[in-house]
Design an enzyme around this catalytic site. Structure first.
Site, PDB file in Angstrom:
ATOM      1  N   GLY A  46     -95.426  33.364  13.844  1.00 55.12           N
ATOM      2  CA  GLY A  46     -94.548  32.484  13.084  1.00 55.12           C
ATOM      3  C   GLY A  46     -94.718  31.018  13.439  1.00 55.12           C
ATOM      4  O   GLY A  46     -94.815  30.669  14.610  1.00 55.12           O
ATOM      5  N   ASN A  65     -88.894  43.280  21.928  1.00 57.64           N
ATOM      6  CA  ASN A  65     -89.224  41.888  22.251  1.00 57.64           C
ATOM      7  C   ASN A  65     -88.114  40.979  21.780  1.00 57.64           C
ATOM      8  O   ASN A  65     -87.486  41.217  20.749  1.00 57.64           O
ATOM      9  CB  ASN A  65     -90.586  41.479  21.663  1.00 57.64           C
ATOM     10  N   VAL A 121     -88.898  37.482  22.010  1.00 53.08           N
ATOM     11  CA  VAL A 121     -89.681  36.260  22.233  1.00 53.08           C
ATOM     12  C   VAL A 121     -88.988  35.063  21.571  1.00 53.08           C
ATOM     13  O   VAL A 121     -89.025  33.942  22.080  1.00 53.08           O
ATOM     14  CB  VAL A 121     -91.133  36.441  21.721  1.00 53.08           C
ATOM     15  N   LEU A 177     -89.576  33.770  18.549  1.00 56.44           N
ATOM     16  CA  LEU A 177     -90.446  32.966  17.675  1.00 56.44           C
ATOM     17  C   LEU A 177     -90.896  31.654  18.316  1.00 56.44           C
ATOM     18  O   LEU A 177     -90.966  30.611  17.660  1.00 56.44           O
ATOM     19  CB  LEU A 177     -89.754  32.702  16.322  1.00 56.44           C
ATOM     20  N   CYS A 187     -84.770  35.471  10.348  1.00 57.25           N
ATOM     21  CA  CYS A 187     -84.235  34.436  11.241  1.00 57.25           C
ATOM     22  C   CYS A 187     -82.744  34.219  10.957  1.00 57.25           C
ATOM     23  O   CYS A 187     -82.295  34.413   9.824  1.00 57.25           O
ATOM     24  CB  CYS A 187     -84.976  33.113  11.018  1.00 57.25           C
ATOM     25  N   ILE A 217     -92.230  46.527   7.543  1.00 57.73           N
ATOM     26  CA  ILE A 217     -90.936  46.066   7.999  1.00 57.73           C
ATOM     27  C   ILE A 217     -91.105  45.155   9.221  1.00 57.73           C
ATOM     28  O   ILE A 217     -92.077  45.266   9.947  1.00 57.73           O
ATOM     29  CB  ILE A 217     -90.008  47.252   8.390  1.00 57.73           C
ATOM     30  N   GLY A 227     -95.421  48.631  10.563  1.00 58.23           N
ATOM     31  CA  GLY A 227     -94.396  49.260  11.393  1.00 58.23           C
ATOM     32  C   GLY A 227     -95.007  50.482  12.051  1.00 58.23           C
ATOM     33  O   GLY A 227     -95.097  51.542  11.434  1.00 58.23           O
TER      34      GLY A 227
END
Ligand SMILES: Cc1cc2nc3c(=O)[nH]c(=O)nc-3n(C[C@H](O)[C@H](O)[C@H](O)COP(=O)(O)O)c2cc1C
Length: 303
Positions: free
Chosen positions: A48, A71, A73, A75, A131, A192, A244
């Protein structure tokens, strides 16, 4: 069978085969280029990118769980300018399509990223609507049909390339969100994203992730993803990119039979950095062995 046709057309952009990478699991391609000949992939979908750099969440932000990983993370990314200067020239050395995944905390942030990246030499956009929308108290854009439609229609105004909208599975009815994204102007859909999960360290009596919850991905989520790709493919008439839990070519074929025009390989890259190319080769072998001339002949064959 000698002449098989593995290429697929995603909104006018031809991928030489239906295999791409899932955003966030393959960096910008550079990280994997010692293992993978990027020329062999239909496309590289990059991690991203936001209009400005994002720092991401605190560590620990990765945890192994049964059948996959979590995760959080968050982004983390160096922002659009860095990406345009460093990553696009690197990827353009290869004969593969570039799919740029964009993220934002507000419609304005998404639009700024789309506008800036539209000036760059890319092939397709992928809009990550998983998001949180800060102006709506952090509700995920992709969980409310009206919010999904609005962000897609606004971002679409700035996109000079076709727009894939990436759906979150953390909803009651994915077909409602899929239809909203298409009515907002999505040229294609991908699904997904990760399922929301949690792991607790029982000795420390604390969540394993600093963020407490994170995205669950990997082989265990595949049946959910196949089901959602199947349901969505039945209600929209735009191409669907399925992902997925894909770890081998049989998984990929399953998604294509469920209705996917292309597939993305995510968490499997961490376990086997050769997964993408093995899947490309496996699909070709499967087609030859089963007299499938055109990969689209088996797309969506499940009633
Ligand atoms: C470490 C990690 C980072 C990810 N980052 C992104 C991202 O930046 N944007 C996005 O749309 N999806 C992101 N995803 C979701 C994946 O692209 C993919 O949708 C999901 O992991 C399901 O596929 P998989 O089971 O094959 O990994 C990330 C997933 C992981 C595991």
């Amino acid at each position: 069978m000698n002449n098989i046709k593995t290429s697929v057309d995603i909104c006018g952009v031809v991928m030489k085969n239906p295999v791409t990478t899932a955003s966030g699991t393959f960096g910008s391609g550079r990280e994997f280029s010692d293992f993978v000949d990027l020329n062999k992939l239909g496309a590289v979908t990059v991690k991203g990118v936001a209009s400005e750099p994002w720092k991401g969440n605190d560590s620990p932000r990765i945890a192994e769980v049964y059948g996959g990983m979590l995760n959080s993370v968050g982004l983390q990314n160096p922002g659009a300018e860095y990406f345009i200067e460093n990553d696009i020239p690197f990827l353009r050395q290869f004969d593969t399509r570039i799919i740029v995944n964009i993220c934002g905390h507000s419609i304005e942030e998404y639009c700024r990223a789309a506008e800036r990246l539209s000036e760059a030499d890319i092939d397709l956009f992928e809009l990550n609507i998983s998001c949180p929308n800060v102006s709506e108290g952090g509700i995920t854009f992709g969980t409310v049909p009206s919010m999904a439609e609005k962000v897609v229609s606004e971002v679409k105004k700035y996109c000079k390339k076709p727009l894939i909208v990436k759906l979150t599975p953390n909803v009651t009815d994915i077909t409602e969100i899929a239809k909203a994204a298409v009515s907002g102007g999505a040229d294609a859909l991908s699904l997904i994203n990760t399922l929301l999960g949690m792991k607790i360290d029982i000795k420390r009596r604390k969540p394993v992730l600093a963020n407490k919850v994170g995205g669950f991905s990997g082989p265990a989520i595949k049946p959910v993803a196949v089901r959602m790709v199947y349901q969505v493919s039945k209600v929209v008439n735009v191409p669907v990119i399925g992902m997925g839990g894909i770890a081998d070519y049989e998984d990929a074929i399953e998604f294509i039979m469920a209705g996917a025009a292309a597939v993305a390989v995510g968490t499997a890259n961490f376990m086997n950095p050769f997964a993408t190319v093995e899947i490309v080769d496996g699909i070709e072998k499967f087609m030859r062995e089963n007299d499938i001339y055109d990969i689209s002949d088996i797309r969506g064959i499940i009633d």
